[in-house]
Enzyme design. Structure first.
Site, PDB file in Angstrom:
ATOM      1  N   LYS A 162       0.551  -1.330   0.028  1.00  0.00           N
ATOM      2  CA  LYS A 162       0.125  -0.231   0.417  1.00  0.00           C
ATOM      3  C   LYS A 162       0.855   0.912  -0.250  1.00  0.00           C
ATOM      4  CE  LYS A 162      -3.798  -2.089   2.202  1.00  0.00           C
ATOM      5  NZ  LYS A 162      -5.592  -2.194   2.945  1.00  0.00           N
ATOM      6  N   ALA A 214      -2.067  -0.365   6.606  1.00  0.00           N
ATOM      7  CA  ALA A 214      -3.296  -0.104   6.661  1.00  0.00           C
ATOM      8  C   ALA A 214      -3.653   0.423   7.773  1.00  0.00           C
ATOM      9  CB  ALA A 214      -2.728  -2.039   7.269  1.00  0.00           C
TER      10      ALA A 214
HETATM   11  P1  ATR Z   1       0.450  -3.256   6.155  1.00  0.00           P
HETATM   12  O1  ATR Z   1       0.445  -3.073   4.651  1.00  0.00           O
HETATM   13  O2  ATR Z   1      -0.131  -4.437   6.270  1.00  0.00           O
HETATM   14  O3  ATR Z   1       0.157  -2.654   7.229  1.00  0.00           O
HETATM   15  P2  ATR Z   1       2.976  -2.935   6.442  1.00  0.00           P
HETATM   16  O4  ATR Z   1       2.836  -1.955   6.003  1.00  0.00           O
HETATM   17  O5  ATR Z   1       3.972  -4.367   6.244  1.00  0.00           O
HETATM   18  O6  ATR Z   1       1.621  -4.241   6.219  1.00  0.00           O
HETATM   19  O7  ATR Z   1       3.574  -2.996   8.518  1.00  0.00           O
HETATM   20  C1  ATR Z   1       2.708  -4.499   9.108  1.00  0.00           C
HETATM   21  C2  ATR Z   1       2.470  -3.821  10.632  1.00  0.00           C
HETATM   22  O8  ATR Z   1       2.045  -5.042  11.302  1.00  0.00           O
HETATM   23  C3  ATR Z   1       3.024  -3.034  11.649  1.00  0.00           C
HETATM   24  O9  ATR Z   1       3.197  -2.131  12.609  1.00  0.00           O
HETATM   25  C4  ATR Z   1       3.687  -4.187  12.033  1.00  0.00           C
HETATM   26  O10 ATR Z   1       4.783  -3.980  13.245  1.00  0.00           O
HETATM   27  P3  ATR Z   1       6.323  -3.598  12.916  1.00  0.00           P
HETATM   28  O11 ATR Z   1       6.263  -1.924  12.654  1.00  0.00           O
HETATM   29  O12 ATR Z   1       7.247  -3.315  14.111  1.00  0.00           O
HETATM   30  O13 ATR Z   1       7.306  -4.470  12.259  1.00  0.00           O
HETATM   31  C5  ATR Z   1       3.277  -5.136  12.854  1.00  0.00           C
HETATM   32  N1  ATR Z   1       3.172  -6.753  12.774  1.00  0.00           N
HETATM   33  C6  ATR Z   1       3.260  -6.982  12.060  1.00  0.00           C
HETATM   34  N2  ATR Z   1       3.812  -8.693  12.517  1.00  0.00           N
HETATM   35  C7  ATR Z   1       3.819  -8.346  13.955  1.00  0.00           C
HETATM   36  C8  ATR Z   1       3.732  -9.604  15.021  1.00  0.00           C
HETATM   37  N3  ATR Z   1       4.313 -10.851  15.117  1.00  0.00           N
HETATM   38  N4  ATR Z   1       3.722  -8.441  16.800  1.00  0.00           N
HETATM   39  C9  ATR Z   1       3.487  -7.320  16.279  1.00  0.00           C
HETATM   40  N5  ATR Z   1       2.921  -6.799  15.393  1.00  0.00           N
HETATM   41  C10 ATR Z   1       3.152  -6.728  13.996  1.00  0.00           C
END
Ligand code: ATR
Length: 282
Positions: free
Chosen positions: A68, A133
């Site tokens: 995104k 998101a």
């Molecule tokens: P999207 O477009 O779905 O938002 P993204 O930009 O990759 O995808 O963001 C993923 C989000 O999920 C981030 O806030 C990520 O946290 P980090 O910034 O610390 O990476 C969060 N996220 C992904 N895996 C996670 C986990 N196991 N526990 C907590 N937060 C997680």
């Protein structure tokens, strides 16, 4: 012969996506022929694939995680609302120009307030996650004039950055001083209470991952929403249910509503969403 309108959804992972069936339903309502594909891409082939899609006569793309934010630079122009979110979930060819827009926020708010009859005005909201998101929904949530929005993220600096950015935008666009987004770590959440908790992390897309969220976060919560959609409850929804949150919902309604907004941008036809939303789980 009338040519089919060429559309697709891109993301990774993408196999679970129900966008093709949603858009085929809309196309049936509109009486138009579409070809809607589901395409798994990686960050390395994203740009080339998107350029070729439009060069080959593609009309519109739906963009899901994790692209995104990456797709922003692929648009010739972006809408005012996408200018604020800095994340897009739709790209389309408009008279030779590729426009980027974000329909996630309006889709979410329509599902909550119209379909689910859940007002978020004056409510304290917790948004988990600070990626594309979260960006996509924050301006629309702020417009509903909640009491407060807190953003919590595993990587706290990202939550801080996004909270700072959106709180200054909120103060520019609204007279209310209540619309202040602040940021927290997951651990700090135990000291606060929230009316609404939204999971905007990507955790629910990956069964091997865990949010590490304490059930106490839901102690005063009346609505828990996972932006992800699935046939079964996600671990986040299970946790909210165990904590006796009265309204636990997933992102199916939001998905259908954002798709309807995107379909309108692509074709000029506004589909009816009620039957599809009611069909969730079938
Ligand atoms: P999207 O477009 O779905 O938002 P993204 O930009 O990759 O995808 O963001 C993923 C989000 O999920 C981030 O806030 C990520 O946290 P980090 O910034 O610390 O990476 C969060 N996220 C992904 N895996 C996670 C986990 N196991 N526990 C907590 N937060 C997680």
């Amino acid at each position: 012969m009338v040519k089919k309108i060429k559309l697709a959804v891109i993301g990774s992972p993408i196999s679970h996506s129900r966008s093709p069936e949603i858009h085929q339903d809309f196309a049936y309502q509109a009486g138009i022929d579409i070809e809607f594909s589901k395409v798994e891409l990686s960050k390395s082939n994203l740009d080339d694939w998107v350029h070729s899609f439009f060069l080959d006569g593609g009309k519109g793309l739906s963009i899901t995680l994790p692209f995104k934010e990456d797709c922003l630079s692929l648009a010739d122009e972006i809408s005012d609302r996408a200018e604020i979110t800095k994340a897009i979930n739709v790209l389309f060819n408009n008279k030779g120009k590729i426009l980027g827009d974000c329909t996630d926020g309006v889709g979410l708010v329509k599902d909550l307030t119209v379909n689910k009859k859940q007002s978020i005005k004056e409510k304290s909201i917790l948004v988990l996650g600070a990626g594309g998101a979260s960006r996509g929904i924050l301006p629309s949530l702020l417009k509903e004039q909640p009491k407060s929005i807190v953003i919590a993220n595993r990587t706290v600096e990202k939550a801080e950055r996004i909270a700072k950015e959106f709180s200054s935008k909120a103060s520019q666009t609204s007279k209310s001083s209540n619309l202040i987004a602040s940021s927290l770590s997951f651990e700090a959440l135990k000291d606060f209470e929230f009316d609404v908790v939204i999971n905007a992390t990507s955790v629910s897309t990956n069964p091997s991952q865990n949010l590490n969220l304490d059930e106490s976060v839901f102690r005063n919560t009346s609505l828990a929403l996972d932006l992800y959609y699935s046939q079964a409850f996600t671990p986040f929804m299970d946790l909210a249910d165990r904590a006796k949150v009265p309204n636990v919902i997933d992102g199916w309604g939001m998905l259908v509503e954002q798709a309807a907004e995107s379909f309108f941008l692509w074709t000029g036809f506004k589909p009816d969403t009620s039957e599809l939303i009611a069909k969730h789980g079938e």
